[in-house]
Write an enzyme that holds these catalytic residues in place. Structure first.
Site, PDB file in Angstrom:
ATOM      1  N   LYS A 162      -3.217  37.251  32.872  1.00  0.00           N
ATOM      2  CA  LYS A 162      -2.060  36.828  32.074  1.00  0.00           C
ATOM      3  C   LYS A 162      -1.240  38.059  31.790  1.00  0.00           C
ATOM      4  O   LYS A 162      -1.750  39.185  31.776  1.00  0.00           O
ATOM      5  CB  LYS A 162      -2.508  36.195  30.751  1.00  0.00           C
ATOM      6  CG  LYS A 162      -1.533  35.188  30.202  1.00  0.00           C
ATOM      7  CD  LYS A 162      -1.631  33.881  30.955  1.00  0.00           C
ATOM      8  CE  LYS A 162      -0.696  32.818  30.425  1.00  0.00           C
ATOM      9  NZ  LYS A 162      -0.995  31.511  31.005  1.00  0.00           N
TER      10      LYS A 162
HETATM   11  P1  NAD Z   1       8.387  26.580  27.772  1.00  0.00           P
HETATM   12  O1  NAD Z   1       8.896  27.881  27.322  1.00  0.00           O
HETATM   13  O2  NAD Z   1       8.996  25.923  28.957  1.00  0.00           O
HETATM   14  O3  NAD Z   1       8.436  25.524  26.571  1.00  0.00           O
HETATM   15  C1  NAD Z   1       7.859  25.752  25.315  1.00  0.00           C
HETATM   16  C2  NAD Z   1       8.372  24.680  24.357  1.00  0.00           C
HETATM   17  O4  NAD Z   1       7.681  24.777  23.129  1.00  0.00           O
HETATM   18  C3  NAD Z   1       9.851  24.804  24.034  1.00  0.00           C
HETATM   19  O5  NAD Z   1      10.413  23.508  23.951  1.00  0.00           O
HETATM   20  C4  NAD Z   1       9.849  25.466  22.657  1.00  0.00           C
HETATM   21  O6  NAD Z   1      11.008  25.169  21.913  1.00  0.00           O
HETATM   22  C5  NAD Z   1       8.649  24.787  22.061  1.00  0.00           C
HETATM   23  N1  NAD Z   1       8.070  25.460  20.912  1.00  0.00           N
HETATM   24  C6  NAD Z   1       7.843  26.776  20.707  1.00  0.00           C
HETATM   25  N2  NAD Z   1       7.264  26.972  19.509  1.00  0.00           N
HETATM   26  C7  NAD Z   1       7.116  25.743  18.954  1.00  0.00           C
HETATM   27  C8  NAD Z   1       6.579  25.279  17.737  1.00  0.00           C
HETATM   28  N3  NAD Z   1       6.061  26.125  16.847  1.00  0.00           N
HETATM   29  N4  NAD Z   1       6.590  23.946  17.500  1.00  0.00           N
HETATM   30  C9  NAD Z   1       7.088  23.076  18.390  1.00  0.00           C
HETATM   31  N5  NAD Z   1       7.617  23.459  19.568  1.00  0.00           N
HETATM   32  C10 NAD Z   1       7.621  24.789  19.837  1.00  0.00           C
HETATM   33  O7  NAD Z   1       6.807  26.803  28.012  1.00  0.00           O
HETATM   34  P2  NAD Z   1       5.821  25.921  28.886  1.00  0.00           P
HETATM   35  O8  NAD Z   1       5.717  26.546  30.228  1.00  0.00           O
HETATM   36  O9  NAD Z   1       6.158  24.483  28.738  1.00  0.00           O
HETATM   37  O10 NAD Z   1       4.427  26.243  28.161  1.00  0.00           O
HETATM   38  C11 NAD Z   1       4.000  25.541  27.003  1.00  0.00           C
HETATM   39  C12 NAD Z   1       2.502  25.712  26.848  1.00  0.00           C
HETATM   40  O11 NAD Z   1       1.840  25.232  28.015  1.00  0.00           O
HETATM   41  C13 NAD Z   1       2.010  27.151  26.667  1.00  0.00           C
HETATM   42  O12 NAD Z   1       0.858  27.133  25.855  1.00  0.00           O
HETATM   43  C14 NAD Z   1       1.603  27.552  28.067  1.00  0.00           C
HETATM   44  O13 NAD Z   1       0.662  28.611  28.064  1.00  0.00           O
HETATM   45  C15 NAD Z   1       1.004  26.244  28.552  1.00  0.00           C
HETATM   46  N6  NAD Z   1       0.930  26.095  30.007  1.00  0.00           N
HETATM   47  C16 NAD Z   1       2.047  26.177  30.784  1.00  0.00           C
HETATM   48  C17 NAD Z   1       1.946  25.979  32.154  1.00  0.00           C
HETATM   49  C18 NAD Z   1       3.151  25.968  33.050  1.00  0.00           C
HETATM   50  O14 NAD Z   1       3.002  25.634  34.234  1.00  0.00           O
HETATM   51  N7  NAD Z   1       4.336  26.280  32.585  1.00  0.00           N
HETATM   52  C19 NAD Z   1       0.692  25.738  32.736  1.00  0.00           C
HETATM   53  C20 NAD Z   1      -0.429  25.642  31.910  1.00  0.00           C
HETATM   54  C21 NAD Z   1      -0.293  25.811  30.547  1.00  0.00           C
END
Ligand code: NAD
Length: 421
Positions: free
Chosen positions: A110
């Site tokens: 990461k």
């Molecule tokens: P992203 O940046 O696309 O979206 C994050 C979202 O969460 C945004 O809408 C943001 O406004 C919102 N957010 C942030 N803080 C918040 C809070 N306190 N309360 C409510 N909403 C909040 O990120 P993503 O890629 O969608 O990742 C989200 C989660 O999923 C993370 O934990 C990431 O590690 C995990 N994840 C992502 C992927 C991927 O392929 N992108 C894969 C596995 C896991």
């Protein structure tokens, strides 16, 4: 560890506690534990950039590679204000167990930069992304460590990473990152892979505990890549999406949201705030509002000892990494009325299709979308069944079942390879 560790903080502590629980369950010897838990390598860099106003700003960046026993490491890059070494290490550790559970030939990694990407102009974001990748060049490579998107980064950032690495190599190296745009060596299905996987496994869980998707409801916290795609895919199965939120606002409407209208609003405004003022609700209240499927898809540690008892969902489908603390896990286990799909299983769709992207880039041979989705769901279904079987046979939680399969596979690989020299 007998000596002090550089990995600190609540998120690292959470990964450590989860590991210790599973190590006890697997009766791992104390000799093996530190070797399995603590990351192989960590790098901290400073990234200075020129801001648009001519001033110079310096940002701290990190990359942690957890283990290299099964192949290169693989993991996302996070741009968020609170990123620190302990958080990045915890996320790398979880990636290891996740990759092993899915049977991928990777260790976990990461990376991240402590920055609020929304406070940067597009030009500043590009400069910072390129500088970070440039600082990482001695440390990463298609056979060493392959990056991907995470919180605060997207396809465009991945394209800048790939371009920067390629410029230094003097040739195009698409296989250095995954989650790229299709136009730059990306794959079909990557953008939606995590969210589609979350919805697919939520459907499996509904089937398992006898919920009809057509009369079910869902609440989704976080409306970025993972949350928005999960919501759309659940709605496609017939669920009513009664709650959504992002960092700007939380919204609740028992009648359900028209997601097309939500996406139109987002395209214009960039945030959920302003979509439906009458539906605004306290973000904490949204998490504990009544629904069949709760999808935390934002940040870590949102379900904790203060709200776990108050949850009114029947399934938790963990889109985010680490949304549930060990204390909350204990409460949820004791309640026994919530089916939890743990993060390393539930959101594995992203790394699975990233793996497909890497394989296609290395071979310069691309598959169509149907092939990608077929292979993705095969792996997710296989993991789901293995986790449920182990949980039922050993009388343990789904999380411990998933983690113990992942940890055991890494342990077996390390044992077989032996300790060098
Ligand atoms: P992203 O940046 O696309 O979206 C994050 C979202 O969460 C945004 O809408 C943001 O406004 C919102 N957010 C942030 N803080 C918040 C809070 N306190 N309360 C409510 N909403 C909040 O990120 P993503 O890629 O969608 O990742 C989200 C989660 O999923 C993370 O934990 C990431 O590690 C995990 N994840 C992502 C992927 C991927 O392929 N992108 C894969 C596995 C896991």
């Amino acid at each position: 560890m007998t000596h002090q560790t550089i990995y600190r903080g609540s998120v690292f502590e959470m990964a450590r506690r989860q590991f210790e629980g599973v190590a006890d369950l697997l009766e791992l010897s104390f000799d093996e534990r530190d070797r399995l838990l603590y990351p192989k390598r960590a790098m901290a860099v400073t990234c200075p950039i020129h801001r648009d106003d001519g001033s110079v700003a310096v940002f701290e960046g990190y990359r942690v590679q957890h283990h290299l026993t099964l192949g290169p490491t693989k993991g996302g890059t996070r741009f968020a204000p609170n990123v620190d070494l302990g958080e990045v290490a915890a996320l790398a550790i979880w990636m290891s167990w996740k990759c092993a559970l899915s049977g991928l030939p990777y260790g976990g990694a990461k990376g991240g930069i402590a920055v609020d990407p929304r406070a940067l102009s597009r030009k500043e974001l590009e400069t910072l992304s390129r500088r970070y990748m440039q600082e990482m060049i001695p440390f990463v490579g298609p056979y060493t460590d392959v990056m991907a998107p995470d919180l605060g980064t997207d396809e465009q950032v991945m394209a800048w990473f790939m371009d920067t690495y390629s410029m230094y190599q003097g040739r195009t190296v698409t296989e250095i990152v995954t989650g790229k745009p299709l136009a730059a060596g990306g794959t079909f299905g990557r953008r939606d892979a995590t969210g589609n996987g979350v919805a697919h496994l939520a459907a499996r869980a509904m089937q398992k505990i006898g919920i009809d998707p057509k009369s079910a409801t869902a609440v989704v916290q976080g409306f970025g890549n993972v949350g928005s795609v999960s919501a759309a895919a659940l709605a496609k199965q017939g669920l009513r999406i009664v709650g959504i939120s992002d960092h700007s606002v939380a919204l609740h409407d028992p009648k359900g949201f028209d997601l097309e209208a939500v996406f139109r609003h987002l395209k214009q405004a960039g945030i959920l705030k302003g979509f439906a003022q009458e539906a605004e609700i306290d973000p904490q209240a949204l998490l504990v509002s009544e629904c069949d499927v709760l999808v935390p898809a934002a940040v870590e540690r949102v379900i904790d000892r203060n709200n776990a008892e108050a949850l009114k969902c029947r399934i938790i489908a963990e889109g985010a990494n680490g949304p549930t603390t060990p204390d909350a896990d204990t409460i949820i286990d004791a309640r026994g009325d919530i089916f939890l799909i743990p993060d390393i299983l539930c959101n594995a769709g992203g790394v699975i299709v990233s793996y497909f992207e890497w394989v296609q880039d290395l071979q310069r041979l691309f598959w169509d979308e149907a092939e990608i989705l077929k292979r993705l769901y095969e792996i997710l279904d296989r993991s789901f069944e293995q986790v449920i079987l182990r949980a039922e046979r050993m009388g343990i939680s789904n999380r411990n079942a998933a983690l113990s399969i992942g940890v055991q596979r890494v342990r077996d690989a390390k044992r077989t390879r032996g300790l060098f020299p």
